[in-house]
Scaffold this active site. Structure first.
Site, PDB file in Angstrom:
ATOM      1  N   LYS A 259      -0.365 -13.694  -0.270  1.00 24.98           N
ATOM      2  CA  LYS A 259      -0.453 -12.384   0.906  1.00 24.98           C
ATOM      3  C   LYS A 259      -1.243 -11.290   0.386  1.00 24.98           C
ATOM      4  O   LYS A 259      -2.168 -11.029   1.204  1.00 24.98           O
ATOM      5  CB  LYS A 259       1.004 -11.825   0.943  1.00 24.98           C
ATOM      6  CG  LYS A 259       1.061 -10.548   1.558  1.00 24.98           C
ATOM      7  CD  LYS A 259       2.393 -10.100   2.337  1.00 24.98           C
ATOM      8  CE  LYS A 259       2.725  -9.156   0.932  1.00 24.98           C
ATOM      9  NZ  LYS A 259       2.275  -7.895   1.077  1.00 24.98           N
ATOM     10  N   ASN A 260      -1.216 -10.973  -0.682  1.00 21.56           N
ATOM     11  CA  ASN A 260      -2.343  -9.841  -1.130  1.00 21.56           C
ATOM     12  C   ASN A 260      -3.351 -10.363  -1.425  1.00 21.56           C
ATOM     13  O   ASN A 260      -4.445  -9.202  -1.782  1.00 21.56           O
ATOM     14  CB  ASN A 260      -1.617  -8.915  -2.474  1.00 21.56           C
ATOM     15  CG  ASN A 260      -0.218  -8.452  -1.897  1.00 21.56           C
ATOM     16  OD1 ASN A 260       0.153  -8.330  -0.701  1.00 21.56           O
ATOM     17  ND2 ASN A 260       0.727  -8.145  -2.945  1.00 21.56           N
TER      18      ASN A 260
ATOM     19  N   ARG B 243       0.785  -1.244   6.147  1.00 24.92           N
ATOM     20  CA  ARG B 243      -0.083  -0.273   5.690  1.00 24.92           C
ATOM     21  C   ARG B 243      -1.476  -1.020   5.245  1.00 24.92           C
ATOM     22  O   ARG B 243      -2.488  -0.279   5.320  1.00 24.92           O
ATOM     23  CB  ARG B 243       0.554   0.318   4.475  1.00 24.92           C
ATOM     24  CG  ARG B 243       1.644   1.028   4.672  1.00 24.92           C
ATOM     25  CD  ARG B 243       2.108   1.687   3.541  1.00 24.92           C
ATOM     26  NE  ARG B 243       0.931   2.501   2.892  1.00 24.92           N
ATOM     27  CZ  ARG B 243       0.131   2.337   2.079  1.00 24.92           C
ATOM     28  NH1 ARG B 243       0.090   1.016   1.713  1.00 24.92           N
ATOM     29  NH2 ARG B 243      -0.811   3.199   1.769  1.00 24.92           N
TER      30      ARG B 243
ATOM     31  N   CYS C  52       6.376   4.635   3.042  1.00 27.44           N
ATOM     32  CA  CYS C  52       7.170   3.547   3.452  1.00 27.44           C
ATOM     33  C   CYS C  52       8.370   3.762   2.521  1.00 27.44           C
ATOM     34  O   CYS C  52       8.438   4.744   1.634  1.00 27.44           O
ATOM     35  CB  CYS C  52       6.380   2.031   3.092  1.00 27.44           C
ATOM     36  SG  CYS C  52       6.202   1.857   1.412  1.00 27.44           S
TER      37      CYS C  52
ATOM     38  N   ASP D 110       5.621  -5.677  -8.391  1.00 25.80           N
ATOM     39  CA  ASP D 110       6.145  -6.563  -7.233  1.00 25.80           C
ATOM     40  C   ASP D 110       7.353  -7.579  -7.972  1.00 25.80           C
ATOM     41  O   ASP D 110       7.713  -8.398  -7.083  1.00 25.80           O
ATOM     42  CB  ASP D 110       5.159  -7.349  -6.719  1.00 25.80           C
ATOM     43  CG  ASP D 110       4.392  -6.310  -5.629  1.00 25.80           C
ATOM     44  OD1 ASP D 110       3.083  -6.725  -5.352  1.00 25.80           O
ATOM     45  OD2 ASP D 110       4.616  -5.025  -5.466  1.00 25.80           O
TER      46      ASP D 110
ATOM     47  N   ARG E 257       7.848 -10.858   6.137  1.00 29.85           N
ATOM     48  CA  ARG E 257       6.326 -10.182   5.614  1.00 29.85           C
ATOM     49  C   ARG E 257       5.865 -10.996   4.498  1.00 29.85           C
ATOM     50  O   ARG E 257       4.376 -10.804   4.515  1.00 29.85           O
ATOM     51  CB  ARG E 257       6.541  -8.774   5.461  1.00 29.85           C
ATOM     52  CG  ARG E 257       7.061  -7.824   6.519  1.00 29.85           C
ATOM     53  CD  ARG E 257       7.132  -6.590   6.302  1.00 29.85           C
ATOM     54  NE  ARG E 257       5.686  -5.932   5.891  1.00 29.85           N
ATOM     55  CZ  ARG E 257       5.211  -4.681   5.577  1.00 29.85           C
ATOM     56  NH1 ARG E 257       6.126  -3.907   5.377  1.00 29.85           N
ATOM     57  NH2 ARG E 257       4.073  -4.599   5.094  1.00 29.85           N
TER      58      ARG E 257
HETATM   59  C1  EPZ Z   1      -0.711  -3.348  -3.315  1.00 27.71           C
HETATM   60  O1  EPZ Z   1      -0.538  -1.987  -2.548  1.00 27.71           O
HETATM   61  C2  EPZ Z   1      -0.060  -4.358  -2.858  1.00 27.71           C
HETATM   62  N1  EPZ Z   1      -0.195  -4.491  -1.448  1.00 27.71           N
HETATM   63  C3  EPZ Z   1       1.490  -3.854  -3.171  1.00 27.71           C
HETATM   64  O2  EPZ Z   1       2.174  -5.091  -2.723  1.00 27.71           O
HETATM   65  C4  EPZ Z   1       1.628  -3.954  -4.653  1.00 27.71           C
HETATM   66  O3  EPZ Z   1       3.068  -3.193  -5.167  1.00 27.71           O
HETATM   67  C5  EPZ Z   1       0.699  -2.566  -5.132  1.00 27.71           C
HETATM   68  O4  EPZ Z   1      -0.830  -2.783  -4.772  1.00 27.71           O
HETATM   69  C6  EPZ Z   1       0.624  -2.244  -6.592  1.00 27.71           C
HETATM   70  O5  EPZ Z   1       0.340  -3.730  -7.392  1.00 27.71           O
HETATM   71  C7  EPZ Z   1      -1.120  -5.447  -1.105  1.00 27.71           C
HETATM   72  O6  EPZ Z   1      -2.146  -5.628  -1.896  1.00 27.71           O
HETATM   73  C8  EPZ Z   1      -1.221  -5.784   0.403  1.00 27.71           C
HETATM   74  P1  EPZ Z   1      -1.832   0.860  -5.115  1.00 27.71           P
HETATM   75  P2  EPZ Z   1      -1.333  -0.656  -2.595  1.00 27.71           P
HETATM   76  O7  EPZ Z   1      -2.952   1.465  -4.203  1.00 27.71           O
HETATM   77  O8  EPZ Z   1      -2.923  -1.055  -2.757  1.00 27.71           O
HETATM   78  C9  EPZ Z   1      -1.208   5.446  -5.718  1.00 27.71           C
HETATM   79  C10 EPZ Z   1       3.962  -6.213  -1.666  1.00 27.71           C
HETATM   80  O9  EPZ Z   1       5.152  -5.939  -1.958  1.00 27.71           O
HETATM   81  N2  EPZ Z   1      -2.377   5.770  -4.607  1.00 27.71           N
HETATM   82  O10 EPZ Z   1      -2.564   0.106  -6.005  1.00 27.71           O
HETATM   83  O11 EPZ Z   1      -0.972   0.270  -1.448  1.00 27.71           O
HETATM   84  C11 EPZ Z   1      -0.059   4.910  -5.188  1.00 27.71           C
HETATM   85  O12 EPZ Z   1       0.804   5.924  -4.409  1.00 27.71           O
HETATM   86  C12 EPZ Z   1       3.299  -4.808  -1.791  1.00 27.71           C
HETATM   87  O13 EPZ Z   1       3.192  -7.240  -1.603  1.00 27.71           O
HETATM   88  C13 EPZ Z   1      -2.829   7.166  -4.788  1.00 27.71           C
HETATM   89  O14 EPZ Z   1      -2.464   7.808  -5.203  1.00 27.71           O
HETATM   90  O15 EPZ Z   1      -1.097   0.053  -3.837  1.00 27.71           O
HETATM   91  C14 EPZ Z   1       0.623   4.105  -6.128  1.00 27.71           C
HETATM   92  O16 EPZ Z   1       1.424   5.043  -6.733  1.00 27.71           O
HETATM   93  C15 EPZ Z   1       4.250  -3.566  -1.999  1.00 27.71           C
HETATM   94  N3  EPZ Z   1      -3.905   7.306  -3.905  1.00 27.71           N
HETATM   95  C16 EPZ Z   1      -0.417   3.906  -6.913  1.00 27.71           C
HETATM   96  O17 EPZ Z   1      -1.449   4.447  -6.712  1.00 27.71           O
HETATM   97  C17 EPZ Z   1      -4.535   6.192  -3.191  1.00 27.71           C
HETATM   98  O18 EPZ Z   1      -5.493   6.435  -2.412  1.00 27.71           O
HETATM   99  C18 EPZ Z   1      -0.764   2.232  -6.678  1.00 27.71           C
HETATM  100  O19 EPZ Z   1      -0.953   1.881  -5.422  1.00 27.71           O
HETATM  101  C19 EPZ Z   1      -4.091   4.842  -3.369  1.00 27.71           C
HETATM  102  C20 EPZ Z   1      -2.902   4.485  -4.230  1.00 27.71           C
END
Ligand code: EPZ
Length: 421
Positions: free
Chosen positions: A18-19, A89, A113, A303, A395
């Site tokens: 998915k990711n 998202r 979320c 995850d 999802r």
């Molecule tokens: C991706 O989400 C995945 N989703 C998530 O999987 C996964 O948990 C996550 O990466 C971490 O590995 C997809 O790939 C579609 P991040 P993403 O930006 O990109 C902070 C699932 O279950 N951050 O790496 O949204 C954020 O708050 C989902 O499949 C900022 O501060 O995660 C978090 O604490 C859930 N500012 C950390 O970084 C930003 O601009 C990691 O978030 C962006 C992120």
């Protein structure tokens, strides 16, 4: 509805990730040529992304089991509407490609979320460093790059998967070279890089924490097979370990599973690996509880922490799971306590002392991986468990009850209207 106590035994085939599929589908906006993608998983989030691309004007062809073909030649819209973004998202991943290809984009500002505030400030700052002007107007990110995007050097304060992916896609069509530092190194990011290179993008540093992208004036289409879903595979391996079963999963190399395999071995699982298959056998033994601290790749994936919490709940001994990525991702522990689990939650850490079994109970899913962990808890609970709000599961997991039934689980879905159409 799940009746627990049955060891999972049998063989599964891994679905596409998915990711990896979501950013790769967004990347098809970067070219007007046809892109043919294989092993795209049949998931609600993928359907949402395909609806989003279609609403922008892309032409989508999707066979029953065959490849998905996307042609973005006739994209005329540049606005990702609220009613789509609010359900997923990851819609924000069209921001970079739309900006790079059309010089403009409007994306509903993705809300938080259940697991956290999920800001996109780093997505915005990286794109601004390439010359984009981005404002928030009426709940929308309104972005423009009237003179196109230009190369830059940008360092991410926090490792962000989505932020890396948006910047990477935008830089692939920017004028000049972009150096991105402290990037996410998840296998799904690498899969996106490989797809972009198939389209003719020039990217150096794959797999390292610094990517250099030499922008092109245009990209071609391409054919690509999405990588297998390491989190889906990890989830079924943990379910097999928790239920003292023995499963074989085909279509996946253990190399993308990394520390998940190490942790399962630490839990006492006998694991054998082939080029494109993995076998886990508990030999009827009870798993040992394992300590987890989540971290960006190659660390332990956030995850997968909920699933290991479910295994710890019936494992031998006491262990702690610490979530360092998201601020509110231990909710499943509260639901497991309703099933009798001995879990103490303090801040970002859940300490679990394993019991021989949980007790079946009605519980409620809160997010995708939490709901998968409650399914595992149901599989190791005496009696019947009922999990509500399982649209979260659809999802990210293809036909979870079908796959578990094929491994011998007593699980059924009521009210089929929530199935992916
Ligand atoms: C991706 O989400 C995945 N989703 C998530 O999987 C996964 O948990 C996550 O990466 C971490 O590995 C997809 O790939 C579609 P991040 P993403 O930006 O990109 C902070 C699932 O279950 N951050 O790496 O949204 C954020 O708050 C989902 O499949 C900022 O501060 O995660 C978090 O604490 C859930 N500012 C950390 O970084 C930003 O601009 C990691 O978030 C962006 C992120």
């Amino acid at each position: 509805m799940i009746r627990g106590g049955i060891p999972l035994c049998g063989t599964l085939t891994a679905a596409g990730s998915k990711n990896a599929a979501l950013p790769i589908l967004a990347a098809t906006l970067l070219t007007d040529a046809a892109c043919q993608l294989h092993r795209v998983p049949s998931l609600r989030d993928v359907s949402t992304m395909l609806m989003l691309l279609s609403s922008l004007g892309a032409r989508i062809q999707r066979g029953e089991q065959g490849p998905v073909t996307v042609v973005s030649e006739s994209v005329t819209q540049h606005r990702a509407p609220y009613d789509l973004v609010k359900t997923m998202r990851a819609s924000v991943l069209v921001l970079g490609p739309l900006l790079a290809r059309y010089g403009q984009a409007e994306v509903s500002f993705p809300g938080g979320c259940a697991i956290g505030s999920r800001p996109v400030d780093l997505h915005i700052r990286a794109l601004e460093a390439m010359g984009a002007h981005i404002e928030i107007q009426g709940g929308y990110l309104v972005a423009a790059a009237p003179n196109g995007l230009h190369g830059t050097e940008f360092e991410f304060d926090t490792v962000t998967v989505g932020g890396t992916e948006n910047a990477l896609m935008a830089a692939s069509l920017a004028q000049g070279s972009t150096v991105l530092k402290n990037v996410a190194r998840e296998p799904e990011v690498t899969d996106l890089v490989c797809f972009l290179m198939t389209m003719g993008a020039e990217i150096e540093g794959v797999g390292s924490d610094t990517l250099t992208i030499h922008g092109k004036s245009s990209l071609r289409g391409g054919t690509y097979a999405i990588m297998p879903d390491r989190i889906e595979v990890g989830t079924y391996l943990v379910a097999a370990a928790a239920t003292r079963g023995s499963v074989r999963i085909e279509g996946v190399s253990s190399s993308v599973l990394g520390v998940i395999i190490d942790k399962l071995r630490e839990a006492g699982a006998d694991i054998r690996e082939g080029d494109d298959w993995i076998e886990l056998d508990m030999k009827g033994g009870r798993p040992r509880a394992v300590d987890i601290v989540t971290a960006p790749y190659p660390g332990f994936p956030t995850d997968m922490q909920a699933q290991f919490t479910a295994m710890n709940a019936v494992a031998e001994g006491t262990a702690t799971v610490r979530e360092t990525i998201f601020e509110n991702r231990l909710m499943q522990a509260h639901e497991m306590k309703r099933m009798g689990a001995d879990i103490v939650i303090e801040g970002d850490t859940a300490q679990t002392t394993g019991l021989l079994a949980l007790q079946g109970a009605p519980v409620m899913a809160s997010d995708l991986r939490a709901s998968a962990s409650l399914v595992i808890a149901g599989l190791v609970a005496a009696g019947e468990s009922r999990i509500d709000r399982i649209y979260h599961i659809d999802r990210g997991y293809e036909d979870i009850e079908g796959k578990l039934q094929s491994l011998g689980a007593d699980i059924r879905r009521e009210n089929r209207s929530s199935m992916v159409q």
